[in-house]
Structures are given as C-alpha cells and as structure tokens.
Design a protein around this motif. Structure first.
Motif, PDB file in Angstrom:
ATOM      1  N   ARG A  41       0.828  -1.198   0.000  1.00 46.44           N
ATOM      2  CA  ARG A  41       0.000   0.000   0.000  1.00 46.44           C
ATOM      3  C   ARG A  41       0.865   1.252   0.000  1.00 46.44           C
ATOM      4  O   ARG A  41       2.003   1.246   0.476  1.00 46.44           O
ATOM      5  CB  ARG A  41      -0.918   0.037   1.230  1.00 46.44           C
ATOM      6  N   VAL A  98      -5.819   9.960  -1.389  1.00 50.43           N
ATOM      7  CA  VAL A  98      -5.883   8.921  -2.410  1.00 50.43           C
ATOM      8  C   VAL A  98      -4.865   7.859  -2.042  1.00 50.43           C
ATOM      9  O   VAL A  98      -3.710   8.171  -1.769  1.00 50.43           O
ATOM     10  CB  VAL A  98      -5.588   9.492  -3.810  1.00 50.43           C
ATOM     11  N   THR A 108      -3.542   3.557  -2.843  1.00 52.67           N
ATOM     12  CA  THR A 108      -3.600   2.460  -3.797  1.00 52.67           C
ATOM     13  C   THR A 108      -3.058   1.185  -3.169  1.00 52.67           C
ATOM     14  O   THR A 108      -2.226   1.236  -2.261  1.00 52.67           O
ATOM     15  CB  THR A 108      -2.789   2.812  -5.068  1.00 52.67           C
ATOM     16  N   THR A 111      -5.647  -1.306  -7.052  1.00 50.97           N
ATOM     17  CA  THR A 111      -6.979  -0.769  -6.753  1.00 50.97           C
ATOM     18  C   THR A 111      -6.788   0.577  -6.074  1.00 50.97           C
ATOM     19  O   THR A 111      -6.058   0.680  -5.086  1.00 50.97           O
ATOM     20  CB  THR A 111      -7.771  -1.713  -5.836  1.00 50.97           C
ATOM     21  N   VAL A 112      -7.429   1.606  -6.609  1.00 49.90           N
ATOM     22  CA  VAL A 112      -7.272   2.980  -6.127  1.00 49.90           C
ATOM     23  C   VAL A 112      -8.531   3.393  -5.375  1.00 49.90           C
ATOM     24  O   VAL A 112      -9.655   3.142  -5.844  1.00 49.90           O
ATOM     25  CB  VAL A 112      -6.999   3.943  -7.297  1.00 49.90           C
ATOM     26  N   THR A 113      -8.338   4.023  -4.231  1.00 55.74           N
ATOM     27  CA  THR A 113      -9.450   4.529  -3.425  1.00 55.74           C
ATOM     28  C   THR A 113      -9.261   6.023  -3.179  1.00 55.74           C
ATOM     29  O   THR A 113      -8.165   6.458  -2.815  1.00 55.74           O
ATOM     30  CB  THR A 113      -9.536   3.801  -2.075  1.00 55.74           C
ATOM     31  N   GLU A 145     -10.890   9.052  -0.903  1.00 56.79           N
ATOM     32  CA  GLU A 145     -11.760   9.341   0.233  1.00 56.79           C
ATOM     33  C   GLU A 145     -11.734  10.831   0.540  1.00 56.79           C
ATOM     34  O   GLU A 145     -10.698  11.491   0.395  1.00 56.79           O
ATOM     35  CB  GLU A 145     -11.307   8.550   1.467  1.00 56.79           C
ATOM     36  N   ASP A 163     -17.059   9.088  -1.585  1.00 58.92           N
ATOM     37  CA  ASP A 163     -15.852   8.302  -1.831  1.00 58.92           C
ATOM     38  C   ASP A 163     -16.059   7.396  -3.037  1.00 58.92           C
ATOM     39  O   ASP A 163     -17.178   6.985  -3.346  1.00 58.92           O
ATOM     40  CB  ASP A 163     -15.507   7.443  -0.611  1.00 58.92           C
ATOM     41  N   HIS A 175     -13.793   4.207  -5.560  1.00 58.64           N
ATOM     42  CA  HIS A 175     -12.581   3.436  -5.853  1.00 58.64           C
ATOM     43  C   HIS A 175     -12.768   2.733  -7.189  1.00 58.64           C
ATOM     44  O   HIS A 175     -13.896   2.568  -7.672  1.00 58.64           O
ATOM     45  CB  HIS A 175     -12.278   2.428  -4.745  1.00 58.64           C
ATOM     46  N   THR A 234     -10.649  -0.141 -10.204  1.00 58.69           N
ATOM     47  CA  THR A 234      -9.553  -1.029 -10.579  1.00 58.69           C
ATOM     48  C   THR A 234      -8.617  -0.281 -11.528  1.00 58.69           C
ATOM     49  O   THR A 234      -9.057   0.344 -12.491  1.00 58.69           O
ATOM     50  CB  THR A 234     -10.084  -2.294 -11.263  1.00 58.69           C
ATOM     51  N   ASP A 235      -7.332  -0.350 -11.239  1.00 61.57           N
ATOM     52  CA  ASP A 235      -6.340   0.451 -11.960  1.00 61.57           C
ATOM     53  C   ASP A 235      -5.380  -0.455 -12.722  1.00 61.57           C
ATOM     54  O   ASP A 235      -4.380  -0.915 -12.163  1.00 61.57           O
ATOM     55  CB  ASP A 235      -5.586   1.325 -10.955  1.00 61.57           C
TER      56      ASP A 235
END
Length: 833
Positions: A425, A436, A438, A446-448, A450, A459, A461, A463-464
């Motif tokens: 992470r 932000v 990942t 996977t990017v989030t 918030e 919020d 997220h 898939t990257d």
C-alpha cells in the motif's frame, strides 16, 4: 572533549551483534536470549524490546524500515521497525545462520549459514532467491559492495569468493587466496571482507593479524594496516567517509587508524571482552560495538578532537598502491551520489561503480579479471551497457582501473503528498480535501479516493490496470499519472467529481520514452513536468494550453493554485557538490512570469520535502529541517523572499528532543500548519490513516522561554511574544496587501487587509506600553515603535501618546504628538525614525 563510554543493557552473556539503520536513528542488537533491542540514537530512554519466538541469534542487518535477524535454528525473520513486530519468515536454512548482509537499496539480502550455499533473497518477495554455490565449504561472512552488484563471501576454507549479481545468474568473478586464514564458523576471529565506502577496494583480516586491502580493479593485495593487534582481528569498520578505520582483536584490543597513511592514531586499553561487531554512526562521531559477553557499548566522541575533523571531510579514496595521497582538506572531492543506473536485475537505483568501468580513470591496463579459478566467467558490457556473463577465451579480459568521477548531486523528482510503498500500500495524495491511496494486487492496482466532507463528495474506488503512481486531489476533481510500460506510454488521467454531461473524464498519452516526474492540479489547470525537461499545461477538460522546456533541469516538482503555476528544477552546482534548486512562478492565464529561476532558500545539507500553495494562494515549502516557509512579495519580479512561518523543532511537544517525532506536511490553511505527527523515527504516514494535527504559526524570532515560572511571567517574555506577534501580523498584512494590489480582490479581501493593518498597530501599541513600563531610558525605542504604525488617520499615534502620558513619559508623548502632526501633513516617511 573526552571520549564518553556508554554501556547499555543488551542480552544474556554470550555472542552479541548489532546494526545501525542507514539513517542512524536506531541501533538494533541481538543475542542469545529471545528478544531484540532497538535503541534510539542520542537518547537515554530505555530501548524498545521486540519479543521473538527464537533465541541464539548470530546475525542482524537493518534498513530504515525493517530488520533481518538470523538464528541458530536456520531462520531469517523480518521485523518491522515501524511497528516493532514480526512481518514474515523470509528464508530458512537447515543449519545455523552466521551472517546477513542487505544490499544498499534494501532489496536483497545475502544469508550465510553452515550450509554450503549462500542464499540471496529478495526482501519484498521471498520467492525470488539466488544461490551462490562456487565455494566448497560453508561461508562465515558475506558483504555487498557499494553498488549492490557484487558480493564478497568469506569462506571457512580460507578463500574470499567474489560473485557478480549483474547477470541473470550469479557468476563467480574471482577467488582470492592468501588473504584470510582458515577459520571455523563459530570462531570469534573474523575474516569478513569490509568494502571501503568509495567502492574501489575492500579489506579483510589477514592470517598475519593485519588488515589487508584488496583493489577491485585487479583483485591484488595493496596496502595493509599492520602491527595493531597481538591476536586475530575480530571486527573492523570504516568511517562513513572512509577517512578512518577502527579494528578490534581477540586480544581485547581496539585500534583507530588513519586510512590515507595507514597510521595507528590511538590504541584503546579499556576493552575487557572480545568485540564481535561494531559500526560507526552514519553521521556522528560515535562508535558502537557489541562483545562476547552480551554487552553493548556506545562510545561518543570516539575519534579524539585532533582527529575528529577527518570525519567531516568528503569521501576519501581507498588506500591502494596506485592512488596518490588523498586530499583531506575542505577542497577534497565530494562523493558521487549519482552514478550510472545498472541494468542488471538486482538493483534499479544509482550504481556508483559498475557504470564507471567503461570510463575508467587510469591507463595502466591492469587485469580486471583473471581466469585463474577455472570458472570461465567474466563480465563484459554489451552495446547497451548491460553486463552479460560470457566465457573467457584466449587472452585475459582487460579492463581499465575504475576511479571515482565527480558528478554533481542532483535533487531527485518527487510528488508532494505521496509516500513510498510500504508492504502493498501507499498514499498517492494527502491534503485537506481528502486522500488517495492504492493497493498493489500484482496484476493491477486498486485505487481509493476518500473525502473528509462526505456530504459534499462521495468516496469512490476503481480497478487500476495502468498502476498510477501519482495523484492530485481538490474540490473539482482527481488527477492521476503513471509511468510508461511495454503496453502503454506514460498517461495523464483526470476525473472530475461532478458533471452535467455523460462523460467528462479524459486521458492523454505522452510521447514514447517521456515520463511524468510530477503533477499538480488547481481549480483552472493541470500541470505535468516530465523527464524530457518539459512543462505541459492542460485545461481541466484536456485542452493543451502551454508546453515549454524548463531552464532548470531535470525537474524536481511542481505546484499550482488557480492560474498560478510553480515549478522547481535543478540549477547550478553549489560549493557542497549539490545542485541549487531554482523555482519559477507564472500566471498561465495572463502569460506573465512572476519569479523566474529564483533560488529556493535551502541551507547546505537541507532537502526540500514538499511544495504547495496556502489556502490564500501563497507558495509554501517545507524542508528536512522541519521548517515551514512562505514566499513574500512573490507577485513582484525580483522581490520575493522566503520567510519562516514555523520551525517545528521549537514546538512544545518536540522541543529539546524529548520525543522522536517529526511532522509530515499537509497544508497551510486558516493561519495554521496542518500536518501529520510521525512517531518513532518514521518518515512517512502509514495505514490506518493517521489523524491530522494543526499548529499555530510561530516565527522563530528568539529562543523560547526556558520554563522557569518567573521567566514566563516576566516583561522579557511578554516583549518577546509581542515582537513575534508583530513580525507575524506584518507578514500576514504584507501577503494580503500584495493580493489586493495585484489581483481583482473581493470586498472581503480588502476588508481583511484593513483589519490586519489595525492588528499590526494594536500589537505595536502593546509593545510601546511594555517599553514605557521599563523606564525613561527606553524612550528612543518606544518612539521607534511609534513610527512603525501604519495608521494614516492619526488615531493610533494619538493612542500611543496617551499611553506615554499614562506612564508619565512627557518627552516621549511630545515627540509622538509631533510625529503625528508631521505625518498628517505628509512630512514623515513610513520608515523615518
């Protein structure tokens, strides 16, 4: 100053070993009992204790983030220094582990055990293992060179085996005979090859009880440190700059040497047990060592005063026969921190030595590799600069002797608000809007994203597949960037938070081979600096607005606010061998340069940690000394100056070094510095997300009160407080006044400027009252304070006259009244006393 010997409780009686973290903040010891101890440098606090499931530990190696510990049961375990807990079992042998070495980049660990092979395992992926098997007996010691591309293995058969890791499979480069003596793995005597910090040679204890140097260019014996010990050498350590050497022996001796002349400087007679491991502190004149009785000693001011200056000079040459005497003055050549990047699979960072072999300094034609070991391997660079193993046929391969080549030390690019990978992470962005982060899922990320205000934004997220490594976040949208790969070039991706059309997010690809080095996002534009030296500016909807090449290159970072863009790049080289950082600020909309290639105000040895604009739109920087600075008068070309807003080392919670804490910058807003408090020597925030802290500005005008009650309540302390408040309010007034005069300011901003002007005069009035209380002798200073008042109506000067009258300062009152009269008719300048 006399040497101070500090004994610390460590472990049960028996062999004990140690390792400093590369940044020198922590010292880790291991021994026979089932616990590890983590000491904080320059602290008298009790060490942290990590309880472990194993005992009888014979090896330890540390990075800034984790340690590796080898035990008698054959296990090598990884422990986190951030949480002081076990992370994983990295590798296991069937027999006891004797030594561990970690590559300079922290990516690989070499493990020597009583088995016949040395395992080289990736510290992040235990499934990636290489094996060194050319030595016929167990290895006693292992050590990486400065590049991490070579390993010296000291074998119990009395030979040193040098392996190269630059090709796909480790290759034996050289067997060195006649250097070390044949030793058992459990012997207290050492045969470890210790690489000199300049990378051109290593030295090892010889069978004649000397410390013998071996040159890397031909693997032949060079100069030696002789006559210091009556018994075998048990430990040795070069100083960080290679100017000094310290050796210890099984005869309980400890000797300090000068590298250049191999002269014995001092022999210490206060050692009562056999030293098994020792290490210099990376920056201070401190030597730490452990012995065979479970003890740790920390010797402060180890090098005597007359020799301590040698620790402050630049990197010195290894003592080889072909080298001239090194320069030990202040004009000595600086170490080369940036070398040629190796192309082997072991390292991806800078390589100090390998890239120099083709640009060697000497012309003596010395043999680089001799094929006397029958292995039939040597390394040669191919046309692309990569080192590939090949058989040696015919004449021996010749190489020129490598030598240190001076190169300026550049500042590497960075993305403000981002952190490196920790596990799987990392944070890509962190500010007052949100953050932000990942997660690496191997095949994708996977990017989030918030937000703090979840009523304003939701919020999300995703898939990257592109594996974005940079991000920016504000109230309007989120910007991402990624490096190019074999499947796609570098990409910029912008995703707005709100839209009234079906789709407004967009991507753009950079030309092949050009990478994004930093990005920034404002309410009106997107900025990207690239490895090609370009600044690329887009509108929020992907329209390319401007593109130009930076004058100061390579680029370091960038920041933006509304139409203003600030870029930072490497400029000319300073006297310390480092490039000076230059910044440029421009208004993209008006195509105006506010500041062009001005120098960033950083002292020698201090690094830039973050660049951002304040909530009101003033450029700010935060440096590695923990100082927050803001740019004053930056809208006027040639008038900008960096003013310190806060020195975090003076914060009450950090003052005096009582706590090992530091601040990680986030933002400047609401006249406060918002940051994250990092504890225990951490350099970056980690998960779970830490809470934000905020601190009032405190311009370091003078030293803080010493805590005495009488001092705190005294007029002196009150005066200091008011003087600091005056400087700070004057700065804030100057910043808002610049905004009002140079932009289409709102009515609220104009009222704020007027209000701050009154605040400045109020503080001056309070300060004048303090001076009047002190007596008539303070009258001239009181009058000077009155002249600093900004009010043009005369009301504040009238109030100042009344204050003087209240304290019966009649002469002062008359002069203030006269000053008010002259100012009303315009006869007195603001700065006239």
């Amino acid at each position: 100053m006399a040497t101070k010997l500090r004994a610390r409780p460590a472990h049960a009686p028996g062999p004990t070993y140690l390792s400093y973290t590369p940044n020198g903040r922590k010292l880790v010891t291991v021994g026979l009992n089932g616990a590890l101890r983590v000491f904080q440098h320059d602290s008298d606090d009790e060490p942290a204790v990590i309880d472990v499931p194993t005992d009888n530990h014979f090896a330890v190696a540390a990075t800034n983030d984790f340690i590796l510990v080898g035990a008698e049961d054959g296990s090598v375990t990884k422990y986190s220094l951030l949480t002081n807990s076990m992370e994983e079992m990295l590798v296991r042998s069937s027999l006891p582990v004797r030594d561990i070495a970690i590559s300079p980049d922290g990516q690989w660990a070499a493990v020597a055990s009583d088995e016949l092979e040395v395992k080289v395992v990736n510290t992040q992926d235990m499934s990636r293992v290489m094996y060194l098997r050319e030595h016929p007996r167990p290895a006693k010691h292992v050590s990486f060179d400065i590049s991490g591309a070579m390993i010296a293995v000291s074998c119990t058969d009395g030979l040193v085996y040098v392996y190269s890791l630059s090709s796909e499979q480790p290759q034996l480069v050289k067997r060195i005979d006649g250097l070390i003596k044949l030793l058992d793995n459990e012997a207290e005597a050492s045969s470890k090859a210790v690489w000199h910090p300049d990378g051109r040679a290593f030295a090892a204890p010889s069978s004649t009880r000397d410390f013998q140097v071996v040159a890397r260019n031909d693997w032949k014996l060079q100069k030696a440190f002789q006559g210091g010990h009556r018994g075998d050498i048990s430990a040795a350590a070069w100083s960080p700059n290679g100017a000094l050497l310290v050796t210890a022996g099984v005869d309980k001796s400890l000797v300090l040497w000068e590298t250049r002349s191999q002269k014995m400087l001092k022999s210490f007679n206060d050692v009562h047990n056999v030293i098994l491991a020792m290490q210099w502190h990376p920056t201070d004149n401190v030597l730490s060592y452990t012995n065979n009785n479970g003890e740790l000693f920390i010797r402060e001011n180890f090098a005597p005063n007359e020799h301590a200056k040698l620790l402050k000079i630049a990197l010195q040459h290894a003592p080889t026969n072909a080298d001239p005497l090194n320069d030990i003055s202040g004009n000595a050549r600086r170490p080369m921190p940036n070398g040629v990047k190796p192309n082997g699979h072991v390292r991806s960072g800078d390589d100090y030595i390998e890239g120099l072999l083709d640009d060697a300094m000497s012309q003596d034609g010395a043999d680089f590799i001799e094929d006397d070991d029958g292995a039939g391997y040597a390394e040669e660079p191919n046309r692309n600069g990569k080192r590939v193993a090949r058989s040696i046929e015919g004449p021996q391969a010749k190489r020129q002797t490598p030598g240190p080549v001076w190169q300026p030390q550049i500042h590497e690019p960075f993305q403000p608000g981002s952190t490196p990978w920790k596990g799987n992470r990392r944070y890509l962005c962190f500010n007052l809007t949100g953050f932000v982060w990942t997660v690496n899922q191997e095949t994708h990320n996977t990017v989030t994203v918030e937000f703090y205000d979840r009523q304003e934004h939701r919020d999300f997220h995703f898939t990257d597949p592109y594996m974005y490594d940079k991000a920016c976040l504000n109230e309007k949208g989120t910007l991402f960037a990624c490096f190019g790969s074999s499947h796609h070039p570098a990409i910029l991706y912008y995703r707005p938070h709100e839209t009234w059309t079906s789709r407004t997010d967009w991507r753009t690809e950079l030309p092949k081979g050009e990478e994004v080095s930093s990005i920034s996002l404002s309410d009106s534009c997107i900025v990207a600096t690239t490895t090609a030296g370009y600044v690329r500016i887009y509108s929020l909807f992907g329209v390319p607005l401007k593109m130009y090449r930076l004058k100061s290159s390579p680029a370091v970072t960038c920041a933006s606010w509304r139409d203003y863009v600030m870029t930072v790049g490497n400029g000319p080289v300073g006297g310390d061998g480092m490039t000076r950082l230059l910044y440029t600020i421009e208004n993209v909309k008006r195509d105006e340069i506010c500041q062009s290639e001005d120098t960033l105000a950083l002292p020698d040895g201090v690094e830039l940690k973050s660049v951002f604009f304040s909530e009101k739109g003033d450029p700010c920087i935060y440096d590695s000394d923990g100082v927050l600075l803001i740019l004053q008068h930056w809208r006027t070309p040639g008038q900008a100056k960096w003013v310190p807003l806060l020195d975090t080392k003076t914060l009450d919670r950090l003052a005096g070094g009582k706590k090992e804490e530091s601040c990680w910058p986030v933002a400047v807003a609401n006249n406060k510095f918002h940051c994250i408090i990092l504890k225990g020597g951490e350099e970056y925030p980690y998960f779970p997300r830490p809470l934000l802290s905020d601190f009032e500005f405190r311009i370091p005008i003078s030293s803080a009160p010493n805590g005495d009650e009488d001092e705190i309540n005294s007029e002196v302390t009150l005066r200091k407080s008011l003087e600091e408040e005056y400087v700070q309010s004057s700065l804030q007034h100057s910043l808002i006044q610049d905004l009002v005069e140079n932009t289409s300011a709102t009515q609220t901003q104009k009222l704020e400027a007027t209000g701050l002007e009154r605040e400045v005069d109020k503080v001056l009035l309070q300060l004048l009252a303090v001076e009047c209380r002190e007596g008539e002798e303070r009258g001239m200073k009181a009058l000077e304070i009155a002249t600093l008042m900004k009010d043009r109506t005369g009301k504040m000067l009238e109030a100042a006259g009344k204050v003087a009258q209240r304290f019966h300062r009649e002469i002062l009152s008359e002069k203030i009244t006269h000053l008010a009269e002259r100012r009303m008719v315009g006869l007195v300048d603001d700065d006239e006393v």
